[in-house]
Scaffold this motif. Structure first.
Motif, PDB file in Angstrom:
ATOM      1  N   GLY A 188       1.087  -1.105  -0.001  1.00  0.00           N
ATOM      2  CA  GLY A 188      -0.143  -0.079  -0.068  1.00  0.00           C
ATOM      3  C   GLY A 188       0.819   1.303   0.054  1.00  0.00           C
ATOM      4  N   TYR A 189       1.938   1.368   0.626  1.00  0.00           N
ATOM      5  CA  TYR A 189       2.846   2.331   0.695  1.00  0.00           C
ATOM      6  C   TYR A 189       3.613   2.660  -0.505  1.00  0.00           C
ATOM      7  N   LEU A 190       4.074   1.618  -1.117  1.00  0.00           N
ATOM      8  CA  LEU A 190       4.566   1.515  -2.403  1.00  0.00           C
ATOM      9  C   LEU A 190       3.498   2.160  -3.585  1.00  0.00           C
ATOM     10  N   GLY A 191       2.327   1.798  -3.428  1.00  0.00           N
ATOM     11  CA  GLY A 191       1.457   2.031  -4.410  1.00  0.00           C
ATOM     12  C   GLY A 191       1.092   3.467  -4.042  1.00  0.00           C
ATOM     13  N   HIS A 192       1.164   4.176  -2.633  1.00  0.00           N
ATOM     14  CA  HIS A 192       0.897   5.400  -2.501  1.00  0.00           C
ATOM     15  C   HIS A 192       2.104   6.253  -3.147  1.00  0.00           C
ATOM     16  N   LEU A 193       3.501   5.755  -2.979  1.00  0.00           N
ATOM     17  CA  LEU A 193       4.649   6.563  -3.442  1.00  0.00           C
ATOM     18  C   LEU A 193       4.473   6.770  -4.922  1.00  0.00           C
ATOM     19  N   LEU A 194       3.992   5.588  -5.875  1.00  0.00           N
ATOM     20  CA  LEU A 194       3.633   5.742  -7.236  1.00  0.00           C
ATOM     21  C   LEU A 194       2.673   6.784  -7.536  1.00  0.00           C
ATOM     22  N   ALA A 195       1.455   6.473  -6.714  1.00  0.00           N
ATOM     23  CA  ALA A 195       0.432   7.381  -6.873  1.00  0.00           C
ATOM     24  C   ALA A 195       0.651   8.887  -6.668  1.00  0.00           C
ATOM     25  N   LEU A 196       1.720   9.271  -5.705  1.00  0.00           N
ATOM     26  CA  LEU A 196       2.279  10.725  -5.627  1.00  0.00           C
ATOM     27  C   LEU A 196       3.011  11.000  -6.820  1.00  0.00           C
ATOM     28  N   ARG A 197       3.729  10.151  -7.468  1.00  0.00           N
ATOM     29  CA  ARG A 197       4.797  10.423  -8.389  1.00  0.00           C
ATOM     30  C   ARG A 197       3.896  10.439  -9.887  1.00  0.00           C
ATOM     31  N   TRP A 198       2.976   9.706  -9.892  1.00  0.00           N
ATOM     32  CA  TRP A 198       2.213   9.761 -11.423  1.00  0.00           C
ATOM     33  C   TRP A 198       0.751  10.345 -11.399  1.00  0.00           C
ATOM     34  N   HIS A 199       0.550  10.823  -9.931  1.00  0.00           N
ATOM     35  CA  HIS A 199      -0.722  11.643  -9.913  1.00  0.00           C
ATOM     36  C   HIS A 199      -2.006  10.712 -10.389  1.00  0.00           C
ATOM     37  N   ALA A 200      -1.985   9.461  -9.870  1.00  0.00           N
ATOM     38  CA  ALA A 200      -3.064   8.593 -10.257  1.00  0.00           C
ATOM     39  C   ALA A 200      -3.433   7.947  -8.712  1.00  0.00           C
ATOM     40  N   VAL A 201      -4.720   8.287  -8.286  1.00  0.00           N
ATOM     41  CA  VAL A 201      -5.051   7.884  -6.897  1.00  0.00           C
ATOM     42  C   VAL A 201      -5.279   6.254  -6.691  1.00  0.00           C
ATOM     43  N   TRP A 202      -5.697   5.684  -7.842  1.00  0.00           N
ATOM     44  CA  TRP A 202      -5.884   4.319  -8.057  1.00  0.00           C
ATOM     45  C   TRP A 202      -4.543   3.549  -7.896  1.00  0.00           C
ATOM     46  N   LEU A 203      -3.633   4.043  -7.790  1.00  0.00           N
ATOM     47  CA  LEU A 203      -2.421   3.057  -7.704  1.00  0.00           C
ATOM     48  C   LEU A 203      -2.347   2.708  -6.028  1.00  0.00           C
ATOM     49  N   THR A 204      -2.727   3.665  -5.093  1.00  0.00           N
ATOM     50  CA  THR A 204      -2.818   3.389  -3.756  1.00  0.00           C
ATOM     51  C   THR A 204      -3.651   2.009  -3.648  1.00  0.00           C
ATOM     52  N   ALA A 205      -4.604   1.976  -4.127  1.00  0.00           N
ATOM     53  CA  ALA A 205      -5.921   0.854  -3.808  1.00  0.00           C
ATOM     54  C   ALA A 205      -5.194  -0.362  -4.649  1.00  0.00           C
ATOM     55  N   ALA A 206      -4.338  -0.284  -5.574  1.00  0.00           N
ATOM     56  CA  ALA A 206      -4.095  -1.394  -6.333  1.00  0.00           C
ATOM     57  C   ALA A 206      -2.849  -1.910  -5.706  1.00  0.00           C
ATOM     58  N   GLY A 207      -1.956  -1.022  -5.120  1.00  0.00           N
ATOM     59  CA  GLY A 207      -0.710  -1.500  -4.176  1.00  0.00           C
ATOM     60  C   GLY A 207      -1.403  -2.350  -2.787  1.00  0.00           C
ATOM     61  N   THR A 208      -2.515  -1.547  -2.075  1.00  0.00           N
ATOM     62  CA  THR A 208      -2.997  -2.344  -1.092  1.00  0.00           C
ATOM     63  C   THR A 208      -3.536  -3.732  -1.535  1.00  0.00           C
ATOM     64  N   LEU A 209      -4.366  -3.753  -2.531  1.00  0.00           N
ATOM     65  CA  LEU A 209      -4.912  -5.171  -3.092  1.00  0.00           C
ATOM     66  C   LEU A 209      -3.915  -6.124  -3.475  1.00  0.00           C
TER      67      LEU A 209
END
Length: 86
Positions: free
Chosen positions: A43-64
């Motif tokens: 989830g944290y890695l997805g959040h970091l990618l979401a911040l970098r690429w401005h795509a909120v869904w990456l946080t959910a994808a990382g958590t999943l």
């Protein structure tokens, strides 16, 4: 087909391993901790990618993805504990 049936009969006739309650608790609490850690880390890695690429869904994808990885480890442990060969 006969070999398969014989294998199933042999597997079902064997009793489950008798583990002490504390050892069982330790193994499954460690596996549950692994599930939680995978969820948080992915989830944290997805959040970091979401911040970098401005795509909120990456946080959910990382958590999943973390839940899937952690649950597969837990499922492997349960399958092994019940006596199935991986």
């Amino acid at each position: 087909m006969d070999k398969f049936a014989q294998h199933e009969r042999d597997r079902q006739s064997k009793p489950l391993q008798k583990l002490s309650p504390w050892k069982t608790f330790a193994v499954f609490s460690g596996a549950t901790l692994q599930l939680g850690a995978c969820t948080v880390v992915f989830g944290y890695l997805g959040h970091l990618l979401a911040l970098r690429w401005h795509a909120v869904w990456l946080t959910a994808a990382g958590t999943l993805a973390g839940v899937v990885v952690g649950a597969s480890g837990l499922a492997f442990l349960v399958k092994q504990w019940l006596g199935d060969k991986p």
